[in-house]
Design a protein around this motif. Structure first.
Motif, PDB file in Angstrom:
ATOM      1  N   ILE B 117      44.163  47.077  37.849  1.00 48.43           N
ATOM      2  CA  ILE B 117      44.344  46.500  36.518  1.00 48.43           C
ATOM      3  C   ILE B 117      45.603  45.645  36.443  1.00 48.43           C
ATOM      4  N   GLN B 118      46.664  46.089  37.098  1.00 49.54           N
ATOM      5  CA  GLN B 118      47.938  45.366  36.988  1.00 49.54           C
ATOM      6  C   GLN B 118      47.907  43.981  37.629  1.00 49.54           C
ATOM      7  N   GLU B 119      46.867  43.709  38.414  1.00 46.49           N
ATOM      8  CA  GLU B 119      46.731  42.381  39.004  1.00 46.49           C
ATOM      9  C   GLU B 119      46.246  41.347  37.999  1.00 46.49           C
ATOM     10  N   SER B 120      45.506  41.808  36.990  1.00 45.14           N
ATOM     11  CA  SER B 120      45.030  40.879  35.945  1.00 45.14           C
ATOM     12  C   SER B 120      45.150  41.566  34.597  1.00 45.14           C
ATOM     13  N   PRO B 121      46.392  41.785  34.181  1.00 49.07           N
ATOM     14  CA  PRO B 121      46.651  42.603  32.986  1.00 49.07           C
ATOM     15  C   PRO B 121      46.067  42.011  31.708  1.00 49.07           C
ATOM     16  N   SER B 122      46.073  40.693  31.576  1.00 49.96           N
ATOM     17  CA  SER B 122      45.591  40.135  30.308  1.00 49.96           C
ATOM     18  C   SER B 122      44.080  40.286  30.186  1.00 49.96           C
ATOM     19  N   LEU B 123      43.365  40.082  31.288  1.00 54.33           N
ATOM     20  CA  LEU B 123      41.913  40.302  31.240  1.00 54.33           C
ATOM     21  C   LEU B 123      41.596  41.764  30.952  1.00 54.33           C
ATOM     22  N   ALA B 124      42.324  42.652  31.616  1.00 57.12           N
ATOM     23  CA  ALA B 124      42.102  44.084  31.393  1.00 57.12           C
ATOM     24  C   ALA B 124      42.356  44.438  29.935  1.00 57.12           C
TER      25      ALA B 124
END
Lengths: 197, 197
Positions: B117-124
């Motif tokens: 999740i921390q790789e694409s926090p805004s999408l998550a």
DNA sequence: CTTTTTCATTAAACATGTTTAATAAATAAA
DNA sequence: TTTATTTATTAAACATGTTTAATGAAAAAG
């Protein structure tokens, strides 16, 4: 089988053995085609010629064990139990299997999940078989009067599969998500959706 | 804002504009970081320093429009309608949006779906917000006596989201799967799972 | 047996995402 | 103002998946 075919098949096995070993130990992202080639004693180009690309090699390398595991799960079904029990039985075998090397199967699924079906036909076939199996279970339940007979079995089976995939995604992307939790979560979700929300 | 920060922000915008243009026209897989760098008049290294990697650049480049679209969908909700109608309203806006450039969003989702999740926090965060929104809808239905009050709202919301993701996957990986079909499929699936199988 | 064709293999090159080390300009410290 | 430091930028190098062109040996044709 000519001599040429023999040697080709031999090379293929050399590559597959090295690939399985290195994929398993270092993870697909952490071992290069060159690493595998060196271990197998062949050229990197040879690997691509034999398997088309690294992801396809990964798929071939892992397919057999996945299929065997699914087969075992289907062969050991709890007889005369309902859909939910049967599904949970399967999931209780598949998830611990993936858990033996979660990163490995995460990469496999990651690299095939959104690609066209023809890029990973055997994996797609496995999924389709699984869905078809659920269809037969649903049809049985229909006959026994446990499920409404007006539902679309294939649609219902697909959506149960989607629920499984949703949990599987969390399981694979989050190393802290334990097998037992995932199984439990899916069980609750199935409860919810078989009974209706 | 020092002069340095200004110039940095300017460079960032140059990169983002070029990235949006090339990603959109050629597809993320068919345009290289070097292509974007040349178009923006900066070095490839500068792009990586600004955005960490190509996928993160893609995420930043596309995030705003996705969020805007989801916002519009939520702002135009059919009032005093049930959960299913509200969900279908949203999906009927999101899928046509993705359909404007299916390959583009396919690559974005493909490259983030199984990553931490921390790789694409805004999408998550977007997904989590969507699930939370479904939770409030479910709680409303509970209050009105339409849903059983003993169900776990967050679990129910998550699984509805999984059903959506299952259809979205088919939609993105199969160019022949038309928007109307996808919407229709999801509608039937929701019927199935809200009423129980 | 000789010649021709097929094809498994690979060295070298290529494309591309990313890292590293160097630079120069802006900012802070003196 | 002068000196020191921070940092935005990038050229060059690197890592790695894949392609291309060449080779040699096996198979087929003569």
């Amino acid at each position: 089988m000519t001599r040429r075919d023999d040697s080709k098949a031999e090379t293929r096995e050399l590559i597959l053995n090295s690939a399985r070993s290195l994929f398993w130990e270092k993870g697909p992202d952490k071992c290069s085609v060159r690493d595998i080639a060196k271990e197998a004693g062949v050229s990197p180009a040879s690997i691509i010629v034999h398997f088309k690309n690294k992801t396809a090699l990964l798929e071939v390398a892992l397919y057999e064990e996945i299929e065997k595991t699914l087969g075992k799960a289907l062969a050991s079904l709890p007889s005369d139990q309902g859909l939910q029990a049967v599904l949970m039985h399967i999931v209780s075998i598949i998830l611990p299997f993936y858990d033996k090397n979660r990163e490995l199967y995460r990469v496999l699924i990651r690299d095939t999940f959104f690609e066209p079906i023809q890029e990973s036909p055997s994996l797609a076939q496995l999924d389709e078989n699984f869905i078809q199996f659920i269809v037969t279970l649903i049809n049985q339940e229909k006959k026994m009067g446990n499920f409404r007979s007006d539902i679309d079995s294939h649609l219902a089976a697909s959506s149960l599969f989607y629920l499984y995939l949703g949990v599987l995604r969390n399981f694979l992307r989050n190393p802290n998500f334990r097998v037992a939790e995932a199984v439990d979560t899916l069980s609750k979700i199935l409860n919810l959706h078989l009974a209706g929300i």
